[in-house]
Scaffold this motif. Structure first.
Motif, PDB file in Angstrom:
ATOM      1  N   ASP A   1       0.839  -1.191   0.000  1.00  0.00           N
ATOM      2  CA  ASP A   1       0.000   0.000   0.000  1.00  0.00           C
ATOM      3  C   ASP A   1       0.876   1.243   0.000  1.00  0.00           C
ATOM      4  OD1 ASP A   1      -2.042  -1.791   0.160  1.00  0.00           O
ATOM      5  OD2 ASP A   1      -2.749  -1.184   2.156  1.00  0.00           O
TER       6      ASP A   1
ATOM      7  N   ASP B   1       0.517   4.599   0.723  1.00  0.00           N
ATOM      8  CA  ASP B   1      -0.443   5.461   1.421  1.00  0.00           C
ATOM      9  C   ASP B   1       0.002   6.913   1.438  1.00  0.00           C
ATOM     10  OD1 ASP B   1      -1.767   3.136   2.033  1.00  0.00           O
ATOM     11  OD2 ASP B   1      -1.142   3.077   4.137  1.00  0.00           O
TER      12      ASP B   1
ATOM     13  N   THR C   1      -2.466  10.527   2.559  1.00  0.00           N
ATOM     14  CA  THR C   1      -3.777  11.143   2.652  1.00  0.00           C
ATOM     15  C   THR C   1      -3.789  12.481   1.921  1.00  0.00           C
ATOM     16  OG1 THR C   1      -3.298  12.263   4.743  1.00  0.00           O
ATOM     17  CG2 THR C   1      -4.215  10.055   4.883  1.00  0.00           C
TER      18      THR C   1
ATOM     19  N   THR D   1      -2.561   5.355  -3.631  1.00  0.00           N
ATOM     20  CA  THR D   1      -3.550   6.436  -3.580  1.00  0.00           C
ATOM     21  C   THR D   1      -3.245   7.444  -4.689  1.00  0.00           C
ATOM     22  OG1 THR D   1      -2.334   7.895  -2.060  1.00  0.00           O
ATOM     23  CG2 THR D   1      -3.746   6.202  -1.061  1.00  0.00           C
TER      24      THR D   1
ATOM     25  N   HIS E   1      -6.076   2.558  -4.368  1.00  0.00           N
ATOM     26  CA  HIS E   1      -6.212   2.581  -2.900  1.00  0.00           C
ATOM     27  C   HIS E   1      -6.960   3.838  -2.465  1.00  0.00           C
ATOM     28  CE1 HIS E   1      -5.456   1.207   1.065  1.00  0.00           C
ATOM     29  NE2 HIS E   1      -4.371   1.912   1.343  1.00  0.00           N
TER      30      HIS E   1
ATOM     31  N   HIS F   1      -7.190   8.391   0.706  1.00  0.00           N
ATOM     32  CA  HIS F   1      -6.964   7.528   1.862  1.00  0.00           C
ATOM     33  C   HIS F   1      -7.873   7.893   3.033  1.00  0.00           C
ATOM     34  CE1 HIS F   1      -4.817   4.934   4.785  1.00  0.00           C
ATOM     35  NE2 HIS F   1      -4.597   4.217   3.695  1.00  0.00           N
TER      36      HIS F   1
ATOM     37  N   PRO G   1      -9.165   1.934   2.206  1.00  0.00           N
ATOM     38  CA  PRO G   1      -8.278   2.474   3.241  1.00  0.00           C
ATOM     39  C   PRO G   1      -8.601   1.855   4.598  1.00  0.00           C
ATOM     40  CG  PRO G   1      -8.989   4.226   1.791  1.00  0.00           C
ATOM     41  CD  PRO G   1      -9.781   3.008   1.407  1.00  0.00           C
TER      42      PRO G   1
ATOM     43  N   HIS H   1       3.471  -2.367   3.177  1.00  0.00           N
ATOM     44  CA  HIS H   1       3.395  -0.937   2.882  1.00  0.00           C
ATOM     45  C   HIS H   1       4.630  -0.454   2.130  1.00  0.00           C
ATOM     46  CE1 HIS H   1       0.391  -1.479   6.023  1.00  0.00           C
ATOM     47  NE2 HIS H   1      -0.211  -0.432   5.489  1.00  0.00           N
TER      48      HIS H   1
ATOM     49  N   THR I   1       5.701   2.829   2.178  1.00  0.00           N
ATOM     50  CA  THR I   1       5.834   4.187   2.721  1.00  0.00           C
ATOM     51  C   THR I   1       6.955   4.184   3.751  1.00  0.00           C
ATOM     52  OG1 THR I   1       3.990   3.568   4.179  1.00  0.00           O
ATOM     53  CG2 THR I   1       3.474   4.988   2.324  1.00  0.00           C
TER      54      THR I   1
END
Length: 290
Positions: free
Chosen positions: A85, A87, A89, A123, A148, A152, A196, A250, A252
């Protein structure tokens, strides 16, 4: 230094699903729906103008609900899909501008070096922040890009403290992510969607079905979010994998700093056990043939 309670809250807000936070969801049908021409996920135009074959999907779910795919067949052939993922936001741009890294180039380099087919659930906001990386992932046949969400934000009212998307905005949020992918040069995003935080209900499934996506969850939680011990993450994955498993991890760096090191242990060990790494699309395709 983040106090333990604040640390857990921060983890959940980022939608990093770990054992302590649960796995999000409720009930779900088992069959994915066809992709939508409006959202235009998957498929590509050939030089002659014809459209290439769509990515594998299953039959539409009942009652207009998008189906949920959690794992492939528990077959004799040992296949496993590692998913990552990416991610970010909608409101984390200032943090990225301040130096926080939501990408993880070292992880991608390791996956390439080890030749591990993978699915990246991205995302739209991440793609906008890291357009070169998004385009590179999308053009590399080793990987496939899936959706995704754009922001998010959660698709249910209670999902680890995440802000929520209104039901009448859910389809638009999914389609906005596909639009972001196309704008940065990702040409063939898959018609697969990961909620999410992993949180969904019937209302969410009904709304995302309108975007023509298959919801993809997982059956193995790596626990890499905010982990500091790569060996523990690797052991969690190795303990949980079965034939047909979908592993959630993930991509990230700030939220999952040990993932790349864990992968260096997971990949050779699973290959030693006879596993073959595949993208999610291969598991879905095999399920559709069964």
């Amino acid at each position: 230094m983040i106090a333990p309670v604040r640390r857990l809250a921060a983890l959940c807000v980022l939608g990093a699903v770990v054992t302590g936070c649960g796995t999000g969801h409720n009930s779900a049908p088992s069959e994915p729906s066809r992709p939508s021409d409006t959202a235009s996920p998957g498929g590509s135009a050939s030089p002659g103008g014809s459209v290439a074959a769509r990515p594998p999907t299953l039959a539409p779910g009942p009652a207009g609900l998008a189906p949920v795919f959690k794992n492939g067949k528990r077959a004799a052939e040992k296949t496993v899909a590692l998913t990552f993922d990416a991610d970010m936001t909608a409101d984390q741009g200032a943090r990225a501008a301040g130096g926080e890294r939501f990408d993880n180039p070292a992880l991608l380099a390791t996956l390439r070096r080890l030749k591990v087919p993978s699915t990246v659930f991205m995302t739209g906001r991440w793609a906008e922040e890291y357009p070169d990386q998004a385009r590179s992932i999308g053009s590399d046949p080793l990987f496939e890009v899936a959706n995704h969400s754009y922001s998010h934000y959660a698709f249910t009212s209670r999902c680890y403290g995440l802000p929520t998307v209104a039901p009448d905005k859910m389809r638009a949020d999914v389609e906005r992510a596909f639009t972001a992918f196309r704008k940065v040069g990702v040409k063939n995003a898959m018609p697969y969607f990961r909620f999410p935080g992993g949180c969904y209900d019937r209302t969410a499934l009904r709304n995302v079905a309108q975007a023509g996506v298959t919801a993809v969850q997982w059956d193995v939680v790596s626990g890499d979010a905010f982990a500091t011990d790569a060996d523990s993450v690797a052991e969690e994955v190795l303990r949980g994998v079965q034939p047909g498993s979908v592993v959630v991890m993930h991509c990230t760096r700030s939220a999952a700093p040990t993932t790349e090191r864990a992968i260096r242990k997971v990949v050779p060990e699973l290959r030693k056990r006879g596993y073959r790494f595949v993208r999610v699309s291969e598991l879905i395709g095999a399920a559709g043939r069964g």
